[in-house]
Each structure stands twice: as structure tokens, then as C-alpha cells.
Scaffold this motif. Structure first.
Motif, PDB file in Angstrom:
ATOM      1  N   PRO A   1     -18.341  11.739   8.336  1.00  6.31           N
ATOM      2  CA  PRO A   1     -17.216  12.677   8.238  1.00  6.31           C
ATOM      3  C   PRO A   1     -17.455  13.725   7.169  1.00  6.31           C
ATOM      4  CG  PRO A   1     -16.653  10.559   7.257  1.00  6.31           C
ATOM      5  CD  PRO A   1     -17.973  10.369   7.925  1.00  6.31           C
ATOM      6  N   ASP A   2     -16.905  14.923   7.407  1.00  8.57           N
ATOM      7  CA  ASP A   2     -17.025  16.042   6.483  1.00  8.57           C
ATOM      8  C   ASP A   2     -15.712  16.157   5.702  1.00  8.57           C
ATOM      9  OD1 ASP A   2     -17.636  18.362   5.165  1.00  8.57           O
ATOM     10  OD2 ASP A   2     -17.317  19.663   6.905  1.00  8.57           O
ATOM     11  N   PHE A   3     -15.782  15.959   4.383  1.00  7.80           N
ATOM     12  CA  PHE A   3     -14.574  15.966   3.573  1.00  7.80           C
ATOM     13  C   PHE A   3     -14.326  17.359   3.002  1.00  7.80           C
ATOM     14  CE2 PHE A   3     -15.635  11.320   2.341  1.00  7.80           C
ATOM     15  CZ  PHE A   3     -15.187  10.884   3.583  1.00  7.80           C
ATOM     16  N   ALA A   4     -13.136  17.881   3.280  1.00  3.96           N
ATOM     17  CA  ALA A   4     -12.728  19.125   2.641  1.00  3.96           C
ATOM     18  C   ALA A   4     -12.251  18.845   1.223  1.00  3.96           C
ATOM     19  CB  ALA A   4     -11.616  19.783   3.450  1.00  3.96           C
ATOM     20  N   VAL A   5     -11.532  17.747   1.058  1.00  4.61           N
ATOM     21  CA  VAL A   5     -11.034  17.320  -0.249  1.00  4.61           C
ATOM     22  C   VAL A   5     -10.838  15.814  -0.151  1.00  4.61           C
ATOM     23  CG1 VAL A   5      -8.643  17.800   0.390  1.00  4.61           C
ATOM     24  CG2 VAL A   5      -9.249  17.632  -2.017  1.00  4.61           C
ATOM     25  N   GLU A   6     -11.078  15.121  -1.226  1.00  2.44           N
ATOM     26  CA  GLU A   6     -10.910  13.665  -1.213  1.00  2.44           C
ATOM     27  C   GLU A   6     -10.396  13.187  -2.559  1.00  2.44           C
ATOM     28  OE1 GLU A   6     -14.510  11.243  -1.227  1.00  2.44           O
ATOM     29  OE2 GLU A   6     -15.700  13.053  -1.568  1.00  2.44           O
ATOM     30  N   GLY A   7      -9.874  11.964  -2.545  1.00  2.00           N
ATOM     31  CA  GLY A   7      -9.443  11.337  -3.792  1.00  2.00           C
ATOM     32  C   GLY A   7      -7.946  11.226  -3.957  1.00  2.00           C
ATOM     33  N   GLY A   8      -7.150  11.643  -2.961  1.00  2.00           N
ATOM     34  CA  GLY A   8      -5.701  11.650  -3.128  1.00  2.00           C
ATOM     35  C   GLY A   8      -5.015  10.371  -2.678  1.00  2.00           C
ATOM     36  N   GLU A   9      -3.761  10.231  -3.102  1.00  2.00           N
ATOM     37  CA  GLU A   9      -2.857   9.215  -2.558  1.00  2.00           C
ATOM     38  C   GLU A   9      -2.161   9.823  -1.344  1.00  2.00           C
ATOM     39  OE1 GLU A   9      -2.525   6.153  -3.640  1.00  2.00           O
ATOM     40  OE2 GLU A   9      -3.523   6.193  -5.606  1.00  2.00           O
ATOM     41  N   MET A  10      -1.262   9.065  -0.718  1.00  2.00           N
ATOM     42  CA  MET A  10      -0.658   9.495   0.541  1.00  2.00           C
ATOM     43  C   MET A  10       0.060  10.839   0.410  1.00  2.00           C
ATOM     44  SD  MET A  10      -0.201   9.043   3.728  1.00  2.00           S
ATOM     45  CE  MET A  10      -0.853   7.393   3.935  1.00  2.00           C
ATOM     46  N   ASP A  11       0.935  10.974  -0.582  1.00  2.00           N
ATOM     47  CA  ASP A  11       1.700  12.219  -0.698  1.00  2.00           C
ATOM     48  C   ASP A  11       0.779  13.412  -0.923  1.00  2.00           C
ATOM     49  OD1 ASP A  11       4.082  10.921  -0.327  1.00  2.00           O
ATOM     50  OD2 ASP A  11       4.588  10.798  -2.450  1.00  2.00           O
ATOM     51  N   ALA A  12      -0.258  13.213  -1.733  1.00  2.00           N
ATOM     52  CA  ALA A  12      -1.195  14.310  -1.989  1.00  2.00           C
ATOM     53  C   ALA A  12      -1.946  14.690  -0.724  1.00  2.00           C
ATOM     54  CB  ALA A  12      -2.178  13.913  -3.088  1.00  2.00           C
ATOM     55  N   VAL A  13      -2.386  13.708   0.036  1.00  2.00           N
ATOM     56  CA  VAL A  13      -3.116  13.982   1.277  1.00  2.00           C
ATOM     57  C   VAL A  13      -2.243  14.781   2.242  1.00  2.00           C
ATOM     58  CG1 VAL A  13      -4.029  12.888   3.369  1.00  2.00           C
ATOM     59  CG2 VAL A  13      -4.732  12.067   1.111  1.00  2.00           C
ATOM     60  N   LEU A  14      -0.998  14.388   2.404  1.00  2.00           N
ATOM     61  CA  LEU A  14      -0.108  15.117   3.310  1.00  2.00           C
ATOM     62  C   LEU A  14       0.119  16.547   2.816  1.00  2.00           C
ATOM     63  CD1 LEU A  14       2.549  12.335   4.055  1.00  2.00           C
ATOM     64  CD2 LEU A  14       0.666  13.074   5.528  1.00  2.00           C
ATOM     65  N   GLY A  15       0.244  16.690   1.498  1.00  2.00           N
ATOM     66  CA  GLY A  15       0.420  18.035   0.944  1.00  2.00           C
ATOM     67  C   GLY A  15      -0.794  18.917   1.174  1.00  2.00           C
ATOM     68  N   PHE A  16      -1.986  18.352   1.028  1.00  2.00           N
ATOM     69  CA  PHE A  16      -3.207  19.129   1.263  1.00  2.00           C
ATOM     70  C   PHE A  16      -3.330  19.545   2.727  1.00  2.00           C
ATOM     71  CE2 PHE A  16      -5.240  16.595  -2.436  1.00  2.00           C
ATOM     72  CZ  PHE A  16      -4.648  17.446  -3.362  1.00  2.00           C
ATOM     73  N   VAL A  17      -2.918  18.641   3.633  1.00  2.00           N
ATOM     74  CA  VAL A  17      -2.953  18.976   5.066  1.00  2.00           C
ATOM     75  C   VAL A  17      -1.968  20.094   5.357  1.00  2.00           C
ATOM     76  CG1 VAL A  17      -2.500  18.123   7.393  1.00  2.00           C
ATOM     77  CG2 VAL A  17      -3.776  16.695   5.777  1.00  2.00           C
TER      78      VAL A  17
ATOM     79  N   THR B   1       0.857  -1.185   0.000  1.00  2.00           N
ATOM     80  CA  THR B   1       0.000   0.000   0.000  1.00  2.00           C
ATOM     81  C   THR B   1       0.898   1.243   0.000  1.00  2.00           C
ATOM     82  OG1 THR B   1      -0.103   0.080   2.419  1.00  2.00           O
ATOM     83  CG2 THR B   1      -1.773  -1.242   1.298  1.00  2.00           C
ATOM     84  N   PRO B   2       0.429   2.352  -0.557  1.00  2.00           N
ATOM     85  CA  PRO B   2       1.264   3.556  -0.628  1.00  2.00           C
ATOM     86  C   PRO B   2       1.798   4.011   0.728  1.00  2.00           C
ATOM     87  CG  PRO B   2      -0.613   3.786  -2.081  1.00  2.00           C
ATOM     88  CD  PRO B   2      -0.847   2.523  -1.301  1.00  2.00           C
ATOM     89  N   SER B   3       0.996   3.869   1.778  1.00  2.00           N
ATOM     90  CA  SER B   3       1.474   4.307   3.089  1.00  2.00           C
ATOM     91  C   SER B   3       2.645   3.460   3.568  1.00  2.00           C
ATOM     92  CB  SER B   3       0.336   4.251   4.114  1.00  2.00           C
ATOM     93  OG  SER B   3      -0.188   2.940   4.232  1.00  2.00           O
ATOM     94  N   LEU B   4       2.647   2.174   3.228  1.00  2.00           N
ATOM     95  CA  LEU B   4       3.765   1.314   3.623  1.00  2.00           C
ATOM     96  C   LEU B   4       4.994   1.604   2.775  1.00  2.00           C
ATOM     97  CD1 LEU B   4       1.823  -2.004   4.215  1.00  2.00           C
ATOM     98  CD2 LEU B   4       2.899  -0.568   5.941  1.00  2.00           C
ATOM     99  N   CYS B   5       4.782   1.976   1.507  1.00  2.00           N
ATOM    100  CA  CYS B   5       5.923   2.386   0.683  1.00  2.00           C
ATOM    101  C   CYS B   5       6.597   3.618   1.275  1.00  2.00           C
ATOM    102  CB  CYS B   5       5.455   2.684  -0.745  1.00  2.00           C
ATOM    103  SG  CYS B   5       4.996   1.214  -1.686  1.00  2.00           S
ATOM    104  N   THR B   6       5.810   4.469   1.904  1.00  2.00           N
ATOM    105  CA  THR B   6       6.354   5.684   2.512  1.00  2.00           C
ATOM    106  C   THR B   6       6.968   5.413   3.873  1.00  2.00           C
ATOM    107  OG1 THR B   6       4.686   7.013   1.372  1.00  2.00           O
ATOM    108  CG2 THR B   6       5.782   8.027   3.256  1.00  2.00           C
ATOM    109  N   GLY B   7       6.300   4.556   4.677  1.00  2.00           N
ATOM    110  CA  GLY B   7       6.723   4.419   6.059  1.00  2.00           C
ATOM    111  C   GLY B   7       7.632   3.253   6.359  1.00  2.00           C
ATOM    112  N   LEU B   8       7.254   2.041   5.951  1.00  2.00           N
ATOM    113  CA  LEU B   8       7.971   0.828   6.355  1.00  2.00           C
ATOM    114  C   LEU B   8       9.080   0.430   5.392  1.00  2.00           C
ATOM    115  CD1 LEU B   8       8.242  -1.802   8.091  1.00  2.00           C
ATOM    116  CD2 LEU B   8       6.450  -2.786   6.636  1.00  2.00           C
ATOM    117  N   LEU B   9       8.826   0.519   4.111  1.00  2.00           N
ATOM    118  CA  LEU B   9       9.704  -0.119   3.139  1.00  2.00           C
ATOM    119  C   LEU B   9      11.064   0.534   2.911  1.00  2.00           C
ATOM    120  CD1 LEU B   9       7.395  -1.427   0.293  1.00  2.00           C
ATOM    121  CD2 LEU B   9       8.599  -2.715   2.049  1.00  2.00           C
TER     122      LEU B   9
END
Length: 293
Positions: A218-234, A98-106
Motif C-alpha cells: 500500500p501507498d501511504f499518503a499519511v500515517e500514524g493517526g488515531e481514528m479521529d485523525a484518520v477521518l479528518g485527513f480523509v 479499541t478507538p474505533s469501537l469507542c467511536t462506533g459501538l460504545l
């Protein structure tokens, strides 16, 4: 005594028929018979009693058969071991995560694997657990890191639990702190705008289910991103997101990281491979390093 002669002898002993034995070892029947006679001459004893339609072992043949089988088995083992060692000098490992594991564990594990086996080509495919399970089943991957429980449990896959990871809430440092600033309850997310992953993303399903369990959508401000996009939006202040602790720790620059209050949210990561096919040697070595990390 030649290795090939022992192969022919075992084939005749097991089929009790010269023609069928020749077909099994892919050689012409006269050539097989000639090699058997040469073996008998070298040993100084007949190995078969030849009667029309009835081939039986002599006492000498009975004595040789278990020894020949052992020699052939040992040779096969030797060939397999050498090939296995060769696979650690070259070849490839096809790993899904999963993309989050590519970022965190791998990153750290793959770096250690590459340092030890620089000749092995690492091929990483990112995807949700559902997609990775499908790719494993069709033989496109050797191993996959997936989130349990699987979306569609499959008896054709073997899974080994790897870790249980806490989820945290990330927000922009200049935005108001979620919750009390030290901990966030899932119920506190009712007043927050969420940056949400795309459909099919394991973290999306887990977060939405936790919010609904607290009685709100939940109230979505923006949706549809992968991990890097989500972190960038935050980071841009569009909202908060629920992400794995390892991802926040590695990518936390420019983010406020707030733990979830007990009992919190967690996810279980497992290593999966097909049950009916043993992974290649190089893939098994990567599997070992992941389990021992």
C-alpha cells in the motif's frame, strides 16, 4: 444460639482441636471454649467428647454440624447478594476498547448502562488489542473489547465473540470515487493513496495484510493517526482509508462511504476478561448489555 457460636462450633468440628480452631477464627482459645460451652448449655446437650488429645463429636454434635454449615453458607450467600446489589448503586467499571469501537459501538451501550445505573462510574481506556490484553492480564481492566484473533493468545483470558463487522472505504466527496464508485475491490487500492493508522492498530495490520495478499504494497499518503485523525485527513482530501462500517455510519458526515466488493474485509470483535477472576457485578451487567445489544 448466636451466629458466632456456630462458627466456633464448625471450626472445632473440622479441626478436632480447640487451639487450632481458635487460630482459624482469630479468637483467643478460652473465649472460644466459653462460647462452645454456652452453646451446649442452650441446646441442653454436649457437642464434643473431650479427651486429652482427642476431640470427637457426640451424636448431638453430628446432628448439628450439617445444619450449622448450611446456616453459615446461607448467611455468606446473603452477604454476597447484598454486596452485589450494592455494587450496582455505586462503584466503577474499567472497560478497555479499541478507538474505533469507542467511536462506533460504545456510545449507545454506555448511555443505556449509565441511564440504568447512574451511580456506576465508567472508566474507558482506549488502546490496541495488544495493549488491552496486557492491561487485562495485570488486573488494570475489568473487561476489554478486542479484535480477534488476539495478537498473543492467552489461556488466562476468556473471550466471547460479540460481532463480525464489515469494513468500508471512506474518501472525500469531492475526490474521484474509488473503484467503480459503487464497490471497491482490495486490488483497486493499489492505485489509491491511503491514510493509515499508527503501528499497533488492528486496522492497520488487517489492511496491509489484505493489500499484500493482492500482491502490492500500500501507498501511504499519511500515517500514524488515531481514528479521529484518520477521518479528518480523509475529509481534507489527503487520501482514502479502510474503516469499520459502524465508524463510517456514525462519523460519515463529510465523507463518501463505499462498500468493499465481495468477499470484502471483516473483523471479529470479542469481549474479554480474565479467566481466573470473575468480573465485578457491575462489569458483568455491562457485559450482559453488550452481548444483548
Amino acid at each position: 444460639m448466636q451466629f458466632q457460636q456456630l462458627q466456633y462450633f464448625v471450626a472445632v468440628a473440622e479441626t478436632r482441636h480447640f487451639t487450632r480452631a481458635a487460630e482459624r477464627v482469630h479468637v483467643a482459645q478460652p473465649s472460644l471454649s466459653q462460647q462452645i460451652r454456652a452453646l451446649e448449655r442452650e441446646l441442653g446437650a454436649d457437642l464434643f467428647l473431650r479427651a486429652r488429645g482427642n476431640i470427637t463429636l457426640t451424636d448431638a454434635g453430628e446432628a448439628l454440624l450439617p445444619l450449622a454449615r448450611r446456616i453459615l453458607a446461607d448467611a455468606d450467600t446473603a452477604r454476597h447478594e447484598v454486596q452485589e446489589l450494592a455494587q450496582l448503586r455505586s462503584g466503577r467499571v474499567r472497560l478497555g476498547a479499541t478507538p474505533s469501537l469507542c467511536t462506533g459501538l460504545l456510545p449507545d451501550v454506555l448511555r443505556a448502562f449509565h441511564d440504568r445505573y447512574p451511580g456506576i462510574r465508567l472508566m474507558v481506556e482506549e488502546g490496541g488489542s495488544h495493549d488491552l490484553v496486557r492491561e487485562l492480564a495485570r488486573g488494570a481492566l475489568d473487561l476489554a473489547l478486542v479484535v480477534l484473533p488476539l495478537p498473543t493468545p492467552s489461556p488466562a483470558l476468556t473471550t466471547v465473540e460479540l460481532l463480525r463487522e464489515d469494513l468500508v472505504v471512506v474518501s472525500a466527496p469531492d475526490a474521484p470515487a474509488p473503484g467503480d464508485g459503487r464497490r471497491v475491490r482490495v486490488a483497486d487500492l493499489e492505485g489509491e493513496r491511503l491514510v493509515m493508522f499508527r503501528h499497533g492498530y488492528d486496522l492497520r495490520e488487517l489492511t496491509v495484510a489484505a493489500c499484500r495478499a493482492e500482491g502490492f504494497e500500500p501507498d501511504f499518503a499519511v500515517e500514524g493517526g488515531e481514528m479521529d485523525a484518520v477521518l479528518g485527513f480523509v475529509r481534507a482530501g489527503l487520501g482514502v482509508a479502510v474503516v469499520p462500517h459502524m465508524v463510517a455510519a456514525r462519523s460519515g458526515k463529510g465523507l463518501r462511504v463505499t462498500p468493499l466488493a465481495r468477499p470484502g474485509l471483516h473483523r471479529t470483535i470479542a469481549l474479554a476478561h480474565r479467566s481466573d477472576v470473575a468480573p465485578p457485578r457491575a462489569a458483568r451487567e455491562l457485559q450482559r448489555m453488550l452481548l444483548e445489544r
